[in-house]
Design a protein around this motif. Structure first.
Motif, short mmCIF file in Angstrom:
data_model
loop_
_atom_site.label_atom_id
_atom_site.label_comp_id
_atom_site.label_asym_id
_atom_site.label_seq_id
_atom_site.Cartn_x
_atom_site.Cartn_y
_atom_site.Cartn_z
N MET A 167 5.27 -4.77 30.95
CA MET A 167 4.03 -4.04 30.68
C MET A 167 3.26 -3.71 31.96
O MET A 167 2.71 -2.62 32.11
CB MET A 167 3.14 -4.85 29.73
CG MET A 167 3.61 -4.85 28.29
SD MET A 167 2.36 -5.51 27.14
CE MET A 167 2.58 -7.26 27.37
N SER A 168 3.22 -4.64 32.91
CA SER A 168 2.51 -4.41 34.16
C SER A 168 3.13 -3.24 34.93
O SER A 168 2.42 -2.37 35.45
CB SER A 168 2.54 -5.66 35.04
OG SER A 168 1.87 -6.72 34.42
N THR A 169 4.45 -3.24 35.01
CA THR A 169 5.15 -2.16 35.74
C THR A 169 4.95 -0.82 35.05
O THR A 169 4.83 0.22 35.71
CB THR A 169 6.64 -2.49 35.86
OG1 THR A 169 6.79 -3.79 36.44
CG2 THR A 169 7.35 -1.47 36.74
N THR A 170 4.90 -0.83 33.73
CA THR A 170 4.63 0.41 32.99
C THR A 170 3.28 1.00 33.39
O THR A 170 3.17 2.21 33.64
CB THR A 170 4.64 0.14 31.47
OG1 THR A 170 5.95 -0.27 31.09
CG2 THR A 170 4.25 1.38 30.69
N LEU A 171 2.27 0.16 33.48
CA LEU A 171 0.95 0.63 33.89
C LEU A 171 0.97 1.13 35.33
O LEU A 171 0.36 2.16 35.66
CB LEU A 171 -0.08 -0.51 33.75
CG LEU A 171 -0.38 -0.94 32.31
CD1 LEU A 171 -1.19 -2.24 32.31
CD2 LEU A 171 -1.15 0.15 31.58
N GLY A 172 1.69 0.42 36.19
CA GLY A 172 1.79 0.83 37.58
C GLY A 172 2.50 2.16 37.74
O GLY A 172 2.07 3.03 38.51
N MET A 173 3.58 2.36 36.99
CA MET A 173 4.33 3.61 37.06
C MET A 173 3.49 4.79 36.56
O MET A 173 3.62 5.91 37.05
CB MET A 173 5.62 3.49 36.24
CG MET A 173 6.65 2.55 36.85
SD MET A 173 8.06 2.25 35.74
CE MET A 173 8.81 3.88 35.67
N THR A 174 2.62 4.52 35.60
CA THR A 174 1.74 5.58 35.09
C THR A 174 0.75 6.03 36.15
O THR A 174 0.54 7.24 36.36
CB THR A 174 0.99 5.09 33.84
OG1 THR A 174 1.94 4.64 32.87
CG2 THR A 174 0.16 6.21 33.23
N GLY B 225 -3.40 -1.96 43.11
CA GLY B 225 -3.69 -3.31 43.57
C GLY B 225 -4.80 -3.95 42.77
O GLY B 225 -4.75 -5.13 42.42
N TRP B 226 -5.83 -3.14 42.46
CA TRP B 226 -6.96 -3.61 41.64
C TRP B 226 -6.46 -4.09 40.28
O TRP B 226 -6.83 -5.17 39.80
CB TRP B 226 -7.95 -2.46 41.50
CG TRP B 226 -9.16 -2.71 40.65
CD1 TRP B 226 -10.30 -3.37 41.03
CD2 TRP B 226 -9.38 -2.28 39.31
NE1 TRP B 226 -11.22 -3.37 40.00
CE2 TRP B 226 -10.68 -2.70 38.92
CE3 TRP B 226 -8.62 -1.56 38.39
CZ2 TRP B 226 -11.22 -2.44 37.67
CZ3 TRP B 226 -9.16 -1.30 37.14
CH2 TRP B 226 -10.44 -1.74 36.78
N LEU B 227 -5.60 -3.29 39.65
CA LEU B 227 -5.04 -3.65 38.35
C LEU B 227 -4.18 -4.90 38.47
O LEU B 227 -4.24 -5.81 37.63
CB LEU B 227 -4.20 -2.49 37.81
CG LEU B 227 -3.46 -2.72 36.49
CD1 LEU B 227 -4.46 -2.90 35.35
CD2 LEU B 227 -2.51 -1.55 36.20
N GLY B 228 -3.36 -4.97 39.53
CA GLY B 228 -2.48 -6.12 39.71
C GLY B 228 -3.23 -7.42 39.88
O GLY B 228 -2.86 -8.45 39.31
#
Length: 562
Positions: A438-445, A461-464
């Motif tokens: 899920m985290s990578t999905t958000l990052g790719m978006t 980075g903020w999201l991570g």
């Protein structure tokens, strides 16, 4: 059975998958900021929602999802929970011994102005602890100090979270930047240089911003000279050390220079009016001097003795941060030093890395590579153990009985039971989102923003950091994605990776882990929603500011890229 991460699991559509992946995060914000749930309830229910979505929408076997949560929960207990328990215990020991009143007076002897106290304790001293230990220790200890000085607990926690923005990227002896060298292949020194050409702007701005939040624009002008000394000395040292020495020492050196410079400056300069909070009497500087004459005076030896628990803490944390010793404490030392070999044997016996059942090497990333999963239990090497040793030495120096110490430990554990549940559940949530993809999905978006990617790069980075609570984890999570995306849109990869770390520092103040740690340190368990409401607007403002800096550095200020 194995599980291959699918970042477009929902309808084979990245945007739709990202919307679904965002649900636990939005729920957590709603639960705390709007519904005002207690932290542990919000954390546990968020973890439950993440488990449900990972199993239903992202097709992760439920057993694997549960075991990934267990991996996060263990990490939430050790090292993070352990740091909080020992930090609060150290503070309680100084109070019980009567030394904290001397500490309080020693700070008041420098200045009684609340604005300047925040700069000394939250900004400079907090940055020093961030550079030496990281995790939750800086906020926990500096917030407790401010409360002891008379700050409102919620205000103290919020101020320390905000002040902690400047040093996070170089925290824990530069680990966030050193760690991202591996997955990206970019030398740590190059990333350090670039971060050191972004964060100094924030480091100058944060002291001004702190004073504005505390007292407003008008009262800022009264202490502008002191704010300039604090911020500029920190920023210049941060730039020089990060560009010429590497990522290990910027926080420690910048904090020491800033602390020393401001302390010396305040020996020769005083604001005309001493600012205090509502309900406190506001005094002219001359009146303060008269009051000081009537307060107990302490010798340099007494002041040194009172501060010794925190000096001892600094010494132990610094020792734990030395690379060779750190390796020995975790049983990984391979050198020839006889003493370190002996320590290594003890460290090896007290380090446990069992495989996570159903999870270890069972998850395959999009490249088909198996992802290792181990419980990481380092009893001797944990930063919390360094703080425990400081507690033990403090016990003897303060001549406290073991009965007293065990009573204080019992009180500490009782006070922190709900915050530790909060921390463990939100770290479990972070591990589930990472393992399921899920985290990578958000990052790719976010990476699909094309020409605007330089602006949105820090938001990754903020999201991570919001999800994981750690700039190191955020860099490992999104560092390589930043590099690949930057190359595809014509952005310098060094700038993108640095922006991930710089943007991440602004997410620390709203990370569920950080919120729980700060509330635990000041005795506000269950008030996490109030603290989040205090920090969220500042977090969003600062990440936008770093986004603008990054965008300018990718275009008209490209000469700043090393």
């Amino acid at each position: 059975m194995s599980f291959t991460q699918n970042f477009t699991a929902v309808g084979d559509n990245l945007a739709l998958s990202a919307i679904v992946a965002l649900i636990p995060i939005l729920y957590f914000f709603w639960a705390l900021a709007i519904k005002r749930m207690k932290g542990h309830i919000a954390g546990l229910t968020t973890l439950g929602i993440a488990l449900f979505i990972s199993a239903t929408a992202f097709k992760m076997p439920s057993g694997m999802a549960l075991m990934s949560a267990s991996q996060g929960i263990v990490y939430g207990l050790l090292p993070i929970g352990w740091i909080i328990v020992t930090s609060v215990l150290l503070y309680k020991l100084t109070v019980r011994s009567g030394q904290f009143s001397i500490i309080r007076n020693s700070i008041l002897s420098i200045t009684e102005d609340r604005r300047l106290q925040a700069l000394l304790v939250a900004f400079s001293f907090g940055a020093f602890l961030e550079g030496a230990a990281g995790f939750g220790a800086p906020v926990a200890i500096s917030a407790a100090l401010l409360v002891g000085l008379g700050f409102n607990p919620l205000y103290a926690a919020g101020i320390c979270l905000l002040a902690n923005t400047a040093p996070v990227a170089f925290g824990a002896i530069g680990i966030p930047i050193i760690a991202v060298e591996g997955p990206t292949g970019i030398p740590a020194l190059e990333i350090s240089k670039m971060v050191g050409r972004q964060l100094p702007f924030i480091s100058i701005f944060i002291p001004f911003y702190l004073v504005i939040i505390m007292a407003g624009f008008k009262r800022l002008w009264e202490v502008t000279p002191a704010v300039l000394v604090s911020g500029v000395s920190f920023a210049l040292t941060q730039y020089a050390s990060s560009n010429f020495l590497g990522p290990e020492l910027p926080d420690i050196l910048s904090a020491l220079v800033s602390l020393f410079a401001l302390t010396v400056f305040l020996k020769f300069w005083k604001p005309k009016t001493i600012f205090r909070f509502k309900g406190e009497v506001e005094l002219a500087a001359a009146s303060v001097e008269a009051i000081k004459a009537d307060t107990p005076s302490y010798t340099k030896k007494q002041i040194f003795h009172a501060w010794s628990p925190f000096l001892i803490l600094t010494a132990f944390i610094s020792i734990w941060g030395i690379p060779a010793i750190k390796l020995a404490f975790t049983g990984h030392y391979e050198g020839s030093n006889s003493l370190l070999k002996v320590i290594n044997c003890l460290g090896e016996a007290l380090t446990f890395m069992p495989e996570v059942p159903l999870l270890h090497n069972k998850i395959l990333n999009d490249s088909g590579e198996a992802i290792a999963a181990n419980y990481k239990i380092e009893l001797l090497g944990a930063a919390g153990t360094a703080i425990l040793f400081a507690c033990i030495v403090t016990k003897y120096m303060a001549k406290l009985s073991w009965k007293n110490c065990f009573t204080l430990m019992g009180q500490t554990l009782n006070e922190l039971k709900f915050p530790i549940i909060t921390i463990s559940s939100v770290v479990g949530f972070a591990y589930v989102t990472n393992a399921s993809g899920m985290s990578t999905t958000l990052g790719m978006t976010l990476a699909k923003t094309g020409a605007l990617f330089p602006f949105f790069s820090p938001f990754l980075g903020w999201l991570g950091v919001f999800i994981t609570g750690s700039d190191t984890s955020a860099n490992l999570l999104f560092g390589n994605l930043q590099k690949i995306t930057a190359m595809s849109v014509g952005m310098d990869p060094v700038l993108a990776v640095a922006a991930n770390s710089s943007g991440g520092v602004t997410g620390k103040m709203i990370s569920p882990q950080s919120i729980a740690v700060a509330c635990a340190a000041v005795g506000l368990a269950g008030k996490e929603s109030d603290l989040l409401r205090f920090t969220i607007k500042h977090s969003i403002f600062l990440v936008i500011l770093i986004g603008i800096i990054t965008f300018l550095q990718s275009s008209i200020l490209s000469w700043m890229i090393p």
